[in-house]
Write a protein that holds these residues in place. Structure first.
Motif, mmCIF file in Angstrom:
data_model
loop_
_atom_site.group_PDB
_atom_site.id
_atom_site.type_symbol
_atom_site.label_atom_id
_atom_site.label_comp_id
_atom_site.label_asym_id
_atom_site.label_seq_id
_atom_site.Cartn_x
_atom_site.Cartn_y
_atom_site.Cartn_z
ATOM 1 N N VAL A 35 0.842 -1.198 0.000
ATOM 2 C CA VAL A 35 0.000 0.000 0.000
ATOM 3 C C VAL A 35 0.876 1.246 0.000
ATOM 4 O O VAL A 35 0.662 2.172 -0.799
ATOM 5 N N PHE A 36 1.878 1.261 0.854
ATOM 6 C CA PHE A 36 2.726 2.458 0.930
ATOM 7 C C PHE A 36 3.625 2.595 -0.296
ATOM 8 O O PHE A 36 3.914 3.708 -0.724
ATOM 9 N N VAL A 37 4.019 1.513 -0.901
ATOM 10 C CA VAL A 37 4.759 1.602 -2.163
ATOM 11 C C VAL A 37 3.866 2.263 -3.208
ATOM 12 O O VAL A 37 4.297 3.160 -3.950
ATOM 13 N N THR A 38 2.594 1.836 -3.264
ATOM 14 C CA THR A 38 1.638 2.417 -4.209
ATOM 15 C C THR A 38 1.433 3.906 -3.919
ATOM 16 O O THR A 38 1.420 4.741 -4.837
ATOM 17 N N VAL A 39 1.281 4.254 -2.648
ATOM 18 C CA VAL A 39 1.061 5.647 -2.247
ATOM 19 C C VAL A 39 2.257 6.504 -2.650
ATOM 20 O O VAL A 39 2.089 7.587 -3.231
ATOM 21 N N PHE A 40 3.457 6.019 -2.386
ATOM 22 C CA PHE A 40 4.648 6.818 -2.653
ATOM 23 C C PHE A 40 4.939 6.953 -4.146
ATOM 24 O O PHE A 40 5.612 7.884 -4.567
ATOM 25 N N ARG A 41 4.401 6.065 -4.955
ATOM 26 C CA ARG A 41 4.591 6.167 -6.410
ATOM 27 C C ARG A 41 3.627 7.182 -7.031
ATOM 28 O O ARG A 41 3.771 7.538 -8.184
ATOM 29 N N GLN A 42 2.636 7.603 -6.267
ATOM 30 C CA GLN A 42 1.651 8.561 -6.778
ATOM 31 C C GLN A 42 1.915 9.939 -6.167
ATOM 32 O O GLN A 42 2.703 10.094 -5.242
ATOM 33 N N ASP A 43 1.190 10.897 -6.633
ATOM 34 C CA ASP A 43 1.362 12.270 -6.149
ATOM 35 C C ASP A 43 0.518 12.473 -4.892
ATOM 36 O O ASP A 43 -0.520 13.143 -4.907
ATOM 37 N N TRP A 44 0.928 11.866 -3.790
ATOM 38 C CA TRP A 44 0.148 11.823 -2.562
ATOM 39 C C TRP A 44 0.048 13.174 -1.859
ATOM 40 O O TRP A 44 -0.866 13.408 -1.071
ATOM 41 N N ARG A 45 0.943 14.114 -2.166
ATOM 42 C CA ARG A 45 0.919 15.428 -1.504
ATOM 43 C C ARG A 45 -0.287 16.265 -1.948
ATOM 44 O O ARG A 45 -0.709 17.168 -1.229
ATOM 45 N N ASP A 46 -0.844 15.960 -3.128
ATOM 46 C CA ASP A 46 -1.974 16.725 -3.651
ATOM 47 C C ASP A 46 -3.331 16.146 -3.231
ATOM 48 O O ASP A 46 -4.366 16.702 -3.563
ATOM 49 N N VAL A 47 -3.336 15.025 -2.512
ATOM 50 C CA VAL A 47 -4.588 14.387 -2.102
ATOM 51 C C VAL A 47 -5.163 15.143 -0.909
ATOM 52 O O VAL A 47 -4.462 15.441 0.058
ATOM 53 N N GLU A 48 -6.464 15.466 -0.991
ATOM 54 C CA GLU A 48 -7.099 16.272 0.059
ATOM 55 C C GLU A 48 -7.355 15.466 1.336
ATOM 56 O O GLU A 48 -6.989 15.889 2.424
ATOM 57 N N HIS A 49 -7.978 14.280 1.221
ATOM 58 C CA HIS A 49 -8.289 13.438 2.389
ATOM 59 C C HIS A 49 -7.330 12.247 2.375
ATOM 60 O O HIS A 49 -7.697 11.149 1.952
ATOM 61 N N THR A 50 -6.154 12.455 2.861
ATOM 62 C CA THR A 50 -5.068 11.482 2.754
ATOM 63 C C THR A 50 -5.415 10.152 3.420
ATOM 64 O O THR A 50 -5.230 9.086 2.825
ATOM 65 N N ARG A 51 -5.924 10.199 4.632
ATOM 66 C CA ARG A 51 -6.230 8.950 5.361
ATOM 67 C C ARG A 51 -7.263 8.119 4.603
ATOM 68 O O ARG A 51 -7.072 6.910 4.411
ATOM 69 N N ALA A 52 -8.343 8.727 4.177
ATOM 70 C CA ALA A 52 -9.389 8.009 3.445
ATOM 71 C C ALA A 52 -8.838 7.440 2.134
ATOM 72 O O ALA A 52 -9.152 6.309 1.753
ATOM 73 N N TRP A 53 -8.016 8.222 1.457
ATOM 74 C CA TRP A 53 -7.427 7.782 0.194
ATOM 75 C C TRP A 53 -6.518 6.566 0.398
ATOM 76 O O TRP A 53 -6.600 5.585 -0.332
ATOM 77 N N ILE A 54 -5.682 6.622 1.426
ATOM 78 C CA ILE A 54 -4.761 5.507 1.717
ATOM 79 C C ILE A 54 -5.540 4.255 2.130
ATOM 80 O O ILE A 54 -5.237 3.143 1.681
ATOM 81 N N LEU A 55 -6.559 4.436 2.958
ATOM 82 C CA LEU A 55 -7.347 3.277 3.388
ATOM 83 C C LEU A 55 -8.145 2.679 2.231
ATOM 84 O O LEU A 55 -8.366 1.473 2.183
ATOM 85 N N ARG A 56 -8.569 3.510 1.269
ATOM 86 C CA ARG A 56 -9.246 2.983 0.088
ATOM 87 C C ARG A 56 -8.267 2.144 -0.743
ATOM 88 O O ARG A 56 -8.619 1.074 -1.238
#
Length: 177
Positions: A35-56
């Motif tokens: 999950v974190f590999v996937t998150v770090f490969r994307q532009d995670w800094r621009d995501v508004e609701h980070t927790r919800a996005w990561i849990l999805r």
């Protein structure tokens, strides 16, 4: 926020979600990492609701893993079933020959029965009818069906024993036993 800070902030939530879905510690740890590999490969800094996005992302990866595991289990059970069917259907030459001889012997004994007895045996063991169904088909009482069936089996058993005794005598005579 750095990647390390993001990981520290959401790692427990992701692991808990993965563990709850998968019920396996090792799988939950592996998926948490993925999950974190996937998150770090994307532009995670621009995501508004980070927790919800990561849990999805975690939930989707858990569901994908469960589907893969279910497909593997289905494939394994199909392979196991196929293997069982194959081993059951593969018979030794000796077994095939013995079954053929026994079948021919029974057929010979069966043909020696009087027609009335042959009819009852055929309906019972080939047609797989109940005693009542046989009685109805032949237009005779159930008691008559029972007695004819008993008599037919008794005759066949007696002839079978006679044939076995003759073959044993022949084996002793020629020293093959």
């Amino acid at each position: 926020m750095t990647e390390r800070e993001l990981f520290d902030a959401y790692n427990k939530d992701v692991y808990r979600t993965c563990y709850y879905m998968l019920r396996n510690t090792q799988d939950a740890e592996d998926l948490c990492h993925d999950v974190f590999v996937t998150v770090f490969r994307q532009d995670w800094r621009d995501v508004e609701h980070t927790r919800a996005w990561i849990l999805r992302i975690a939930m989707n990866q858990c569901l994908n893993m469960l589907k893969r595991k279910q497909a593997q289990l289905k494939k394994q059970s199909q392979i196991l079933l196929l293997h069982e069917q194959t081993t059951e259907s593969v018979k030794s030459v000796d077994t095939i020959v013995l079954e053929k001889v026994a079948e021919e012997e029974w057929e010979g004994l069966f043909k020696q029965l009087p027609e009335k007895l042959m009819a009852v045996v055929t309906l019972r063991y080939i047609g797989e009818l109940s005693l009542a169904e046989i009685a109805e088909a032949l237009g005779i009482p159930v008691g008559t069906v029972k007695s004819r069936l008993h008599k037919a089996l008794k005759i066949m058993r007696k002839k079978l024993e006679q044939n076995q005794n003759l073959s044993l005598k022949g084996e002793k005579q020629f020293g093959t036993h």
